[in-house]
Enzyme design. Structure first.
Site, PDB file in Angstrom:
ATOM      1  CG  ASP A   1      10.923  67.783  23.325  1.00 48.49           C
ATOM      2  OD1 ASP A   1      12.125  67.773  23.796  1.00 48.49           O
ATOM      3  OD2 ASP A   1      10.863  67.651  22.068  1.00 48.49           O
TER       4      ASP A   1
ATOM      5  CD  GLU B   1      15.218  74.298  23.276  1.00 45.34           C
ATOM      6  OE1 GLU B   1      15.280  74.877  22.503  1.00 45.34           O
ATOM      7  OE2 GLU B   1      15.902  73.155  23.684  1.00 45.34           O
TER       8      GLU B   1
END
Length: 320
Positions: free
Chosen positions: A33, A203
């Site tokens: 991420d 997401e």
């Protein structure tokens, strides 16, 4: 064996010092991420420490002057400084404002409005921290428009406004932050959280501007499996509407799987664009075994993003 190792390192160091490409992954360890930023002519990457949730209680950062050599800044934040966070911290997003650095993060992976957790904010005088809790509580701790409060990105618009774009469970919201990042400013219609979910969204939201257009990017598919991708849409406003254009980052079974949850950095002077993302090395089956990588991102004559080629080589040396 120790002597052989010593000789190996002696031989390798000159090669490393002359390296002209970043290589992928760009630094060792399980990290996911990644949010990449440029602060004071330095590249920064803020990733998730990719481990089991109950071990994922701190974050490291990495900095580089040239995209080749990276310096690790350990534990820039942890749950000792965020009292309400305990089970996990992940997916950082950072922005600079009025001489301060604000780090937004997800914590505790809440599954309902009855749990403590959500999106938090920490602040520091330096990009390497240490970061301290800005609010003493989550900034977003409820499921507005069915969006799980995770995977936040802070977007600065051309008029100086800051927006929080976030959401999991296939729903994405946008909200306008107030001046000190302690809350939100309602939109003209009185709402605070507007849903801007495009088709295919799962997401990992991200937004940037190019030639007056708003490029909204996201991850889709399952993060623990090979079918994880990055797709995008374009609009004339950060509020959309966003019509899906297509995927631009996918796995390559010869190089890596599960490529996704990315960010983008731009060397504006040289008009160079980079996508920083995580992927899972071939043969790794643990969902948390993810590494941070960088590759070039380019556009066609119409401003559409070309499909990204994921590489082992990474990108060329580039000082800002």
């Amino acid at each position: 064996m120790k002597l052989k190792r010593f000789i190996y390192l002696l031989l390798m160091f000159p090669m490393l010092s002359q390296a002209q490409t970043s290589g992928n992954p760009i630094f060792p360890g399980w990290y996911a991420d990644p949010e990449a930023q440029i602060f004071s002519k330095t590249y920064w990457v803020y990733p998730t420490y990719s481990a089991k949730y109950r071990e994922q209680v701190f974050m490291d950062a990495f900095s580089s002057k040239d995209l080749i050599t990276w310096k690790k800044h350990e534990r820039i934040i942890d749950t000792a400084s965020i009292k309400w966070a305990n089970k996990a911290m992940w997916a950082p997003s950072i922005t600079q404002k009025d001489g301060k650095y604000y780090l937004f993060f997800g914590a505790n992976d809440i599954q309902s409005d009855n749990e403590v957790g959500g999106i938090g904010v920490a602040v520091s005088d330096k990009p390497q921290g240490p970061f301290k809790d800005h609010l003493g509580k989550p900034l977003v701790d409820k499921f507005y428009n069915k969006a799980q409060p995770i995977d936040q990105y802070v977007f600065k618009d051309k008029d100086g406004s800051y927006y929080l774009i976030y959401g999991g469970w296939s729903h994405c919201n946008i909200a306008k932050l107030n001046n000190d990042f302690t809350g939100f400013v309602p939109f003209e219609d009185g709402s605070t959280f507007k849903e801007i979910t495009p088709e295919g969204y799962t997401e990992g939201s991200f937004m940037f501007m190019k030639n007056g257009k708003y490029y909204f990017m996201w991850s889709e598919g399952g993060w623990t499996g090979p079918n994880y991708y990055v797709a995008y849409a374009i609009a004339d406003s950060p509020l959309g509407p966003f019509k899906r254009i297509g995927r631009i980052l996918t796995q390559d079974p010869e190089i890596a799987r599960g490529a996704g949850h990315h960010s983008v950095i731009n060397d504006a002077k040289k008009d160079l664009w980079y996508i920083v993302y995580h992927r899972r090395p071939i043969g790794e089956k643990d969902g948390n075994h993810r590494v941070t990588c960088i590759d070039m991102m380019t556009f066609d004559k119409d401003g559409l993003i070309n499909p990204v080629k994921i590489t082992k080589e990474g990108v060329k040396k580039n000082k800002l």
